[in-house]
Design an enzyme around this catalytic site. Structure first.
Site, PDB file in Angstrom:
ATOM      1  N   ALA A 295       0.850  -1.184   0.000  1.00  0.00           N
ATOM      2  CA  ALA A 295       0.000   0.000   0.000  1.00  0.00           C
ATOM      3  C   ALA A 295       0.887   1.237   0.000  1.00  0.00           C
ATOM      4  O   ALA A 295       1.643   1.458   0.956  1.00  0.00           O
ATOM      5  CB  ALA A 295      -0.914  -0.007   1.216  1.00  0.00           C
ATOM      6  N   LEU A 296       0.812   2.029  -1.051  1.00  0.00           N
ATOM      7  CA  LEU A 296       1.650   3.222  -1.200  1.00  0.00           C
ATOM      8  C   LEU A 296       0.779   4.467  -1.056  1.00  0.00           C
ATOM      9  O   LEU A 296       0.013   4.806  -1.952  1.00  0.00           O
ATOM     10  CB  LEU A 296       2.350   3.217  -2.557  1.00  0.00           C
ATOM     11  CG  LEU A 296       3.407   2.134  -2.779  1.00  0.00           C
ATOM     12  CD1 LEU A 296       3.889   2.154  -4.227  1.00  0.00           C
ATOM     13  CD2 LEU A 296       4.580   2.318  -1.824  1.00  0.00           C
TER      14      LEU A 296
ATOM     15  N   GLY B 188       1.946   7.507  -0.754  1.00  0.00           N
ATOM     16  CA  GLY B 188       2.638   8.685  -1.262  1.00  0.00           C
ATOM     17  C   GLY B 188       3.556   9.293  -0.227  1.00  0.00           C
ATOM     18  O   GLY B 188       4.230  10.287  -0.490  1.00  0.00           O
ATOM     19  N   GLY B 189       3.604   8.685   0.966  1.00  0.00           N
ATOM     20  CA  GLY B 189       4.463   9.163   2.038  1.00  0.00           C
ATOM     21  C   GLY B 189       5.727   8.334   2.165  1.00  0.00           C
ATOM     22  O   GLY B 189       5.900   7.310   1.500  1.00  0.00           O
TER      23      GLY B 189
ATOM     24  N   SER C 168       5.351   4.369   3.816  1.00  0.00           N
ATOM     25  CA  SER C 168       4.895   3.299   2.932  1.00  0.00           C
ATOM     26  C   SER C 168       5.917   3.018   1.835  1.00  0.00           C
ATOM     27  O   SER C 168       6.075   1.871   1.406  1.00  0.00           O
ATOM     28  CB  SER C 168       3.540   3.652   2.320  1.00  0.00           C
ATOM     29  OG  SER C 168       3.607   4.809   1.524  1.00  0.00           O
TER      30      SER C 168
ATOM     31  N   MET D 238      -4.364   3.843  -2.759  1.00  0.00           N
ATOM     32  CA  MET D 238      -5.799   3.867  -2.516  1.00  0.00           C
ATOM     33  C   MET D 238      -6.315   5.296  -2.630  1.00  0.00           C
ATOM     34  O   MET D 238      -5.917   6.166  -1.848  1.00  0.00           O
ATOM     35  CB  MET D 238      -6.110   3.295  -1.135  1.00  0.00           C
ATOM     36  CG  MET D 238      -5.827   1.816  -0.998  1.00  0.00           C
ATOM     37  SD  MET D 238      -6.143   1.221   0.684  1.00  0.00           S
ATOM     38  CE  MET D 238      -4.766   1.956   1.572  1.00  0.00           C
TER      39      MET D 238
ATOM     40  N   CYS E 231     -10.714   2.925   9.605  1.00  0.00           N
ATOM     41  CA  CYS E 231     -10.069   2.789   8.301  1.00  0.00           C
ATOM     42  C   CYS E 231      -9.282   1.490   8.232  1.00  0.00           C
ATOM     43  O   CYS E 231      -9.325   0.766   7.233  1.00  0.00           O
ATOM     44  CB  CYS E 231      -9.159   3.986   8.031  1.00  0.00           C
ATOM     45  SG  CYS E 231      -8.406   3.980   6.387  1.00  0.00           S
TER      46      CYS E 231
ATOM     47  N   CYS F 251      -7.726  12.590   8.193  1.00  0.00           N
ATOM     48  CA  CYS F 251      -7.288  12.742   6.806  1.00  0.00           C
ATOM     49  C   CYS F 251      -8.358  13.332   5.911  1.00  0.00           C
ATOM     50  O   CYS F 251      -8.048  14.039   4.946  1.00  0.00           O
ATOM     51  CB  CYS F 251      -6.805  11.397   6.260  1.00  0.00           C
ATOM     52  SG  CYS F 251      -8.107  10.157   6.035  1.00  0.00           S
TER      53      CYS F 251
END
Length: 372
Positions: A6-7, A9-10, A13, A32, A101, A199
């Site tokens: 699971a990426l 963007g940070g 991950s 996601m 989540c 978020c």
């Protein structure tokens, strides 16, 4: 193993995916998309799922040489995480959307979809450790970096889902180590700010978000005896333990600050009082998830009721209906009771109660009530 990474963007991950590749796994990256109206850019350290985040995730996948996909899970996210958040506040409770989540998206929808596609596990950048006993059963433990530990919000997974998860960052000493590793690997997100707050409330104005979605009806602010002290702008925007934003205009007779003690949605009433009335000595929870057979007798533990919050010594036992399923899978029925060795302040219904044995998670439940 075939691993779906699971990426977000940070940096966390991205490094977790890099470690999965380095471990020899066949890794595919997926981002996601959880927001229905994706912004072009993030608002500093707030928000998620911007087009910028998706681009950062793609670039990380390119550096690692792994396939990359974007999965639109925004409808599922809205129907579960956001809907639960709104329903809980409307009912006078205080939810933790990160727990929901992990429960409904990352280790339910994402994991189930990954399994259906033939993947063996999902790797994320969470800070927690997985250990396996002699029988191979997984147990969830705090991360080495206690300041970043996320076992609290992961406890809702249960052992069956934990068995199909990988947390490659569980043994890192600090976030600085992760950033340095990202820089060494040529990952451009090495200095990207951490995300925080909720978020899906990108501007950080949770009260404004609740008023927009749930409406706002003025009502009374009363003390523990029912004496009206003032008027609020909408009970749904208040939570137990809150001190700021009461706008009472006059201090208590003894000069002590007032705090929210209770939110009564049926009568649209907010109850306030001195801080010592926030102390509780026990709590009950429902929808319990256990990593061990549920304790039928009082068992020593450490209790945590907030992410990154301090623990207190306590005892826990399962309430009626809690059972352990076959093949080590815990049932999410019944609940738990906890009694604390010392009072705990500001416990709110809707929060998660997670109980530990040392650094190992024993179980988790959603708080339904407390007593003094």
């Amino acid at each position: 193993m075939r691993v779906l990474a699971a990426l977000s963007g940070g940096v966390d991950s991205a490094v977790a995916a890099a470690r999965a590749v380095e471990a020899g796994h066949d890794v595919v990256g997926v981002h996601m998309a959880l927001s229905r109206s994706r912004a072009q850019e993030r608002q500093g350290s707030r928000g998620c799922c911007s087009i910028e985040d998706a681009g950062d995730a793609r670039r990380a996948a390119d550096v690692l040489g792994i396939p990359y996909y974007v999965w639109d899970l925004s409808e599922r996210f809205e129907q579960t995480v956001v809907a639960d958040f709104l329903a809980e506040y409307a009912a006078g409770r205080t939810p933790n959307p990160c727990v929901r989540c992990n429960e409904h998206i990352k280790f339910s929808t994402l994991l189930d979809k990954a399994t259906a596609l033939g993947f063996d596990a999902v790797a994320t950048g969470h800070y927690a450790r997985i250990e396996r006993g002699p029988d191979g059963a997984p147990s969830l433990h705090r991360s080495r970096d206690l300041a970043k530990d996320q076992s609290y919000v992961l406890a809702v997974m249960g052992p069956a889902r934990l068995a199909r998860a990988l947390f490659p960052l569980g043994d890192v000493a600090s976030k600085d180590e992760v950033r340095a590793e990202a820089a060494d690997r040529g990952l451009g997100v090495s200095e990207k700010p951490d995300s925080y707050d909720i978020c899906f409330v990108a501007d950080g104005n949770t009260a404004g978000f609740l008023r927009e979605r749930l409406g706002s009806t003025p009502g009374p602010v009363v003390d523990a005896d029912g004496t009206v002290l003032g008027e609020h702008e909408g009970a749904v925007t208040y939570t137990v333990g809150q001190r700021k934003g009461l706008h009472l205009g006059r201090p208590a007779p003894d000069g002590r600050p007032r705090y929210v003690l209770e939110v009564r949605p049926v009568t649209n009433t907010v109850v306030v009082g001195p801080v010592d009335l926030l102390d509780v000595h026990g709590l009950t929870g429902t929808d319990a998830v256990w990593f061990d057979p549920p304790p039928q007798d009082w068992t020593d533990c450490a209790l945590q009721v907030r992410a990154h919050g301090a623990t207190v010594p306590a005892q826990v036992r399962a309430s009626a209906g809690s059972v352990i399923g076959s093949a080590g899978t815990a049932a999410v029925e019944g609940g738990l009771e906890v009694r604390m060795a010392e009072p705990l302040r500001g416990v709110a219904a809707g929060q998660s109660a997670v109980v530990y044995d040392g650094d190992r998670v024993l179980g988790q439940a959603t708080i339904t009530g407390s007593w003094r």
